[in-house]
Design a protein around this motif. Sequence first.
Motif, PDB file in Angstrom:
ATOM      1  N   PRO A  56       5.995   2.713  10.518  1.00 20.94           N
ATOM      2  CA  PRO A  56       4.526   2.045   9.818  1.00 20.94           C
ATOM      3  C   PRO A  56       4.945   0.692   9.566  1.00 20.94           C
ATOM      4  O   PRO A  56       5.759   0.343   8.619  1.00 20.94           O
ATOM      5  CB  PRO A  56       4.459   2.820   8.691  1.00 20.94           C
ATOM      6  N   LEU A  57       4.298  -0.272  10.163  1.00 20.24           N
ATOM      7  CA  LEU A  57       4.288  -1.672   9.658  1.00 20.24           C
ATOM      8  C   LEU A  57       3.007  -2.253   9.129  1.00 20.24           C
ATOM      9  O   LEU A  57       2.982  -3.167   8.810  1.00 20.24           O
ATOM     10  CB  LEU A  57       4.789  -2.500  11.088  1.00 20.24           C
ATOM     11  N   VAL A  58       2.109  -1.231   9.070  1.00 21.43           N
ATOM     12  CA  VAL A  58       0.651  -1.552   8.491  1.00 21.43           C
ATOM     13  C   VAL A  58       0.411  -0.585   7.567  1.00 21.43           C
ATOM     14  O   VAL A  58       0.499   0.830   8.097  1.00 21.43           O
ATOM     15  CB  VAL A  58      -0.310  -1.782   9.695  1.00 21.43           C
ATOM     16  N   TYR A  59      -0.403  -0.919   6.493  1.00 23.26           N
ATOM     17  CA  TYR A  59      -0.969   0.066   5.659  1.00 23.26           C
ATOM     18  C   TYR A  59      -2.198   0.014   5.571  1.00 23.26           C
ATOM     19  O   TYR A  59      -2.874  -0.937   5.636  1.00 23.26           O
ATOM     20  CB  TYR A  59      -0.397  -0.187   4.121  1.00 23.26           C
ATOM     21  N   GLU A  60      -3.001   1.204   5.832  1.00 27.46           N
ATOM     22  CA  GLU A  60      -4.446   1.217   5.653  1.00 27.46           C
ATOM     23  C   GLU A  60      -4.965   1.880   4.444  1.00 27.46           C
ATOM     24  O   GLU A  60      -4.584   2.706   4.073  1.00 27.46           O
ATOM     25  CB  GLU A  60      -5.059   1.947   6.895  1.00 27.46           C
ATOM     26  N   ARG A  61      -5.909   1.267   3.850  1.00 25.04           N
ATOM     27  CA  ARG A  61      -6.535   1.462   2.683  1.00 25.04           C
ATOM     28  C   ARG A  61      -7.600   2.591   2.882  1.00 25.04           C
ATOM     29  O   ARG A  61      -8.659   2.365   3.674  1.00 25.04           O
ATOM     30  CB  ARG A  61      -6.926   0.510   1.844  1.00 25.04           C
ATOM     31  N   HIS A  62      -7.630   3.759   2.214  1.00 23.67           N
ATOM     32  CA  HIS A  62      -8.531   4.749   2.510  1.00 23.67           C
ATOM     33  C   HIS A  62      -9.220   5.273   1.087  1.00 23.67           C
ATOM     34  O   HIS A  62      -8.341   5.222   0.271  1.00 23.67           O
ATOM     35  CB  HIS A  62      -8.347   5.887   3.221  1.00 23.67           C
ATOM     36  N   SER A  63     -10.660   5.156   0.862  1.00 20.60           N
ATOM     37  CA  SER A  63     -10.878   5.544  -0.348  1.00 20.60           C
ATOM     38  C   SER A  63     -12.442   6.144   0.220  1.00 20.60           C
ATOM     39  O   SER A  63     -12.822   6.392   1.204  1.00 20.60           O
ATOM     40  CB  SER A  63     -11.497   4.195  -1.265  1.00 20.60           C
ATOM     41  N   LYS A  64     -12.948   6.858  -1.266  1.00 23.60           N
ATOM     42  CA  LYS A  64     -14.384   7.492  -0.821  1.00 23.60           C
ATOM     43  C   LYS A  64     -15.283   6.567  -0.350  1.00 23.60           C
ATOM     44  O   LYS A  64     -16.292   6.978   0.632  1.00 23.60           O
ATOM     45  CB  LYS A  64     -14.889   7.932  -2.333  1.00 23.60           C
ATOM     46  N   ASP A  65     -15.146   5.320  -0.480  1.00 23.80           N
ATOM     47  CA  ASP A  65     -16.066   4.244   0.187  1.00 23.80           C
ATOM     48  C   ASP A  65     -15.787   4.203   1.536  1.00 23.80           C
ATOM     49  O   ASP A  65     -16.864   3.510   2.110  1.00 23.80           O
ATOM     50  CB  ASP A  65     -16.200   2.867  -0.630  1.00 23.80           C
ATOM     51  N   LYS A  81      -8.047  11.382  22.152  1.00 23.45           N
ATOM     52  CA  LYS A  81      -8.082  10.934  20.782  1.00 23.45           C
ATOM     53  C   LYS A  81      -7.779   9.334  20.762  1.00 23.45           C
ATOM     54  O   LYS A  81      -7.082   8.988  21.780  1.00 23.45           O
ATOM     55  CB  LYS A  81      -6.961  11.815  19.896  1.00 23.45           C
ATOM     56  N   MET A  82      -7.997   8.849  19.808  1.00 21.14           N
ATOM     57  CA  MET A  82      -7.527   7.504  19.374  1.00 21.14           C
ATOM     58  C   MET A  82      -6.069   7.263  19.641  1.00 21.14           C
ATOM     59  O   MET A  82      -5.348   7.897  18.907  1.00 21.14           O
ATOM     60  CB  MET A  82      -8.001   7.226  18.222  1.00 21.14           C
ATOM     61  N   PRO A  83      -5.686   6.489  20.468  1.00 17.47           N
ATOM     62  CA  PRO A  83      -4.229   6.425  20.975  1.00 17.47           C
ATOM     63  C   PRO A  83      -3.537   5.228  20.016  1.00 17.47           C
ATOM     64  O   PRO A  83      -2.189   5.097  20.243  1.00 17.47           O
ATOM     65  CB  PRO A  83      -4.392   5.826  22.240  1.00 17.47           C
ATOM     66  N   MET A  84      -4.325   4.327  19.361  1.00 15.85           N
ATOM     67  CA  MET A  84      -3.252   3.134  18.631  1.00 15.85           C
ATOM     68  C   MET A  84      -4.475   3.061  17.326  1.00 15.85           C
ATOM     69  O   MET A  84      -5.595   3.403  17.256  1.00 15.85           O
ATOM     70  CB  MET A  84      -3.341   2.139  19.420  1.00 15.85           C
ATOM     71  N   ALA A  85      -3.902   2.304  16.364  1.00 15.70           N
ATOM     72  CA  ALA A  85      -4.479   2.027  15.228  1.00 15.70           C
ATOM     73  C   ALA A  85      -4.865   0.509  15.536  1.00 15.70           C
ATOM     74  O   ALA A  85      -3.928  -0.172  15.485  1.00 15.70           O
ATOM     75  CB  ALA A  85      -3.768   1.991  13.855  1.00 15.70           C
ATOM     76  N   PHE A  86      -6.201   0.104  15.526  1.00 15.40           N
ATOM     77  CA  PHE A  86      -6.500  -1.291  15.924  1.00 15.40           C
ATOM     78  C   PHE A  86      -6.178  -2.091  14.893  1.00 15.40           C
ATOM     79  O   PHE A  86      -5.850  -3.332  14.987  1.00 15.40           O
ATOM     80  CB  PHE A  86      -7.983  -1.244  16.212  1.00 15.40           C
ATOM     81  N   SER A  87      -5.818  -1.438  13.502  1.00 15.97           N
ATOM     82  CA  SER A  87      -5.555  -2.433  12.459  1.00 15.97           C
ATOM     83  C   SER A  87      -4.369  -2.985  12.653  1.00 15.97           C
ATOM     84  O   SER A  87      -3.842  -3.826  11.849  1.00 15.97           O
ATOM     85  CB  SER A  87      -5.712  -1.837  11.115  1.00 15.97           C
ATOM     86  N   SER A  88      -3.444  -2.535  13.537  1.00 19.41           N
ATOM     87  CA  SER A  88      -2.080  -2.877  13.705  1.00 19.41           C
ATOM     88  C   SER A  88      -1.687  -3.628  14.716  1.00 19.41           C
ATOM     89  O   SER A  88      -0.830  -3.895  15.181  1.00 19.41           O
ATOM     90  CB  SER A  88      -1.279  -1.394  13.662  1.00 19.41           C
ATOM     91  N   VAL A  89      -2.811  -3.921  15.776  1.00 20.19           N
ATOM     92  CA  VAL A  89      -2.411  -4.296  16.950  1.00 20.19           C
ATOM     93  C   VAL A  89      -2.085  -5.954  17.115  1.00 20.19           C
ATOM     94  O   VAL A  89      -2.751  -6.646  16.254  1.00 20.19           O
ATOM     95  CB  VAL A  89      -3.638  -3.985  18.094  1.00 20.19           C
ATOM     96  N   LEU A  90      -1.316  -6.271  18.298  1.00 26.73           N
ATOM     97  CA  LEU A  90      -1.061  -7.531  18.554  1.00 26.73           C
ATOM     98  C   LEU A  90      -1.215  -7.593  19.917  1.00 26.73           C
ATOM     99  O   LEU A  90      -0.661  -6.648  20.775  1.00 26.73           O
ATOM    100  CB  LEU A  90       0.282  -8.021  18.164  1.00 26.73           C
ATOM    101  N   PHE A  91      -2.247  -8.381  20.417  1.00 22.60           N
ATOM    102  CA  PHE A  91      -2.596  -8.303  21.949  1.00 22.60           C
ATOM    103  C   PHE A  91      -2.800  -9.746  22.716  1.00 22.60           C
ATOM    104  O   PHE A  91      -2.832 -10.838  21.891  1.00 22.60           O
ATOM    105  CB  PHE A  91      -3.754  -7.631  22.019  1.00 22.60           C
ATOM    106  N   LYS A  92      -2.527  -9.434  24.079  1.00 25.07           N
ATOM    107  CA  LYS A  92      -2.767 -10.844  24.659  1.00 25.07           C
ATOM    108  C   LYS A  92      -4.297 -11.106  24.865  1.00 25.07           C
ATOM    109  O   LYS A  92      -5.034 -10.333  25.077  1.00 25.07           O
ATOM    110  CB  LYS A  92      -2.294 -10.479  26.020  1.00 25.07           C
ATOM    111  N   PRO A 143       6.110  -7.484   6.023  1.00 26.57           N
ATOM    112  CA  PRO A 143       6.538  -8.793   6.189  1.00 26.57           C
ATOM    113  C   PRO A 143       7.036  -9.075   7.719  1.00 26.57           C
ATOM    114  O   PRO A 143       6.837 -10.196   8.418  1.00 26.57           O
ATOM    115  CB  PRO A 143       7.578  -9.164   5.296  1.00 26.57           C
ATOM    116  N   THR A 144       7.573  -7.999   8.227  1.00 27.84           N
ATOM    117  CA  THR A 144       8.339  -8.150   9.676  1.00 27.84           C
ATOM    118  C   THR A 144       7.306  -7.744  10.903  1.00 27.84           C
ATOM    119  O   THR A 144       7.809  -7.365  11.893  1.00 27.84           O
ATOM    120  CB  THR A 144       9.679  -7.388   9.691  1.00 27.84           C
ATOM    121  N   ARG A 145       5.962  -7.329  10.353  1.00 28.79           N
ATOM    122  CA  ARG A 145       5.043  -6.695  11.444  1.00 28.79           C
ATOM    123  C   ARG A 145       4.861  -7.444  12.711  1.00 28.79           C
ATOM    124  O   ARG A 145       5.261  -6.909  13.593  1.00 28.79           O
ATOM    125  CB  ARG A 145       3.830  -6.632  10.909  1.00 28.79           C
ATOM    126  N   ILE A 146       4.596  -8.694  12.557  1.00 27.54           N
ATOM    127  CA  ILE A 146       4.649  -9.412  13.804  1.00 27.54           C
ATOM    128  C   ILE A 146       5.855  -9.720  14.452  1.00 27.54           C
ATOM    129  O   ILE A 146       5.587  -9.933  15.867  1.00 27.54           O
ATOM    130  CB  ILE A 146       3.687 -10.945  13.453  1.00 27.54           C
TER     131      ILE A 146
END
Length: 270
Positions: A204-213, A155-166, A103-106
């Motif tokens: 961690p303010l974001v959770y990513e779902r990972h599955s076989k798919d 390497k990947m420096p950020m999780a794009f699923s978590s970003v707030l940007f201008k 809830p407090t991510r943003i």
Amino acid sequence: MSYPAYSALLGVCETDKPQWLSTAIDSTLHQTVKPSEIIVVQNGSLTDELAETINRYKEENPELFIIQPLPSRTGLGATVRKGIEACSNGFVAYIDANGYSVPTRIEEEFEALQANKADIVGTNINEFSESIDKVTDYRTFPETPEEIYKFAKKKMPMAFSSVLFKKTRIQACRDYEDCGIAEDYALLIDLLYFRAKAYNIQKPLVYERHSKDNKFLCTKENAEAMRYFNTKYFKKGWFRRRDYFFRSTMNELALMMPRFVRNFVYSKVL
């Protein structure tokens, strides 16, 4: 403390699950700092269940949801381009259709953005499979702009699923494009290349779902995309020669690896 208006940008494709999408949208609606609009990019044709889920939210919040269709399925680059065109605010939060935002991510991202005079802010990530109560992995990223820039050379420096940007920073990239499974990495490199200042919140303010798919699939298209990505950013001067050869070698070896080893390589090494 007052916060600027922002747009939540969410891309949906036919492989997403309606219940997962509902979790992502609900977590966005329940932010302590709420979006003034939610841009949903329909990436190609959707299942009837997904379309019904989106329509239900649109009917319940007609002024909040803006639907942007793409005629055929494509990658993150086209999704972001289409979504940015519809965003009316100067700040944009990317929302993963399979994820969950605390809830407090943003609120915390805006505070970090202002405190560090940043252009883009991300967070660490919790990974889960079925329930956010059962975290299966935890991903950390470098914190400061200097650390992020240096880390991104390898390497990947950020999780794009978590970003707030201008919004203006994304628009300045202009040539951001689809690079298959590396498209989020490519977009972040382009932002850093144009000297966007980045910062990662160290929790961690974001959770990513990972599955076989949705783990890393061994396909001809993905292999070609990785070759293209590595070569493009080597020629651009982003990757040093030794990093380019290391990445290229690991990508080729990954084609012959068992799935669980390949997932580890892409998650932890590349």
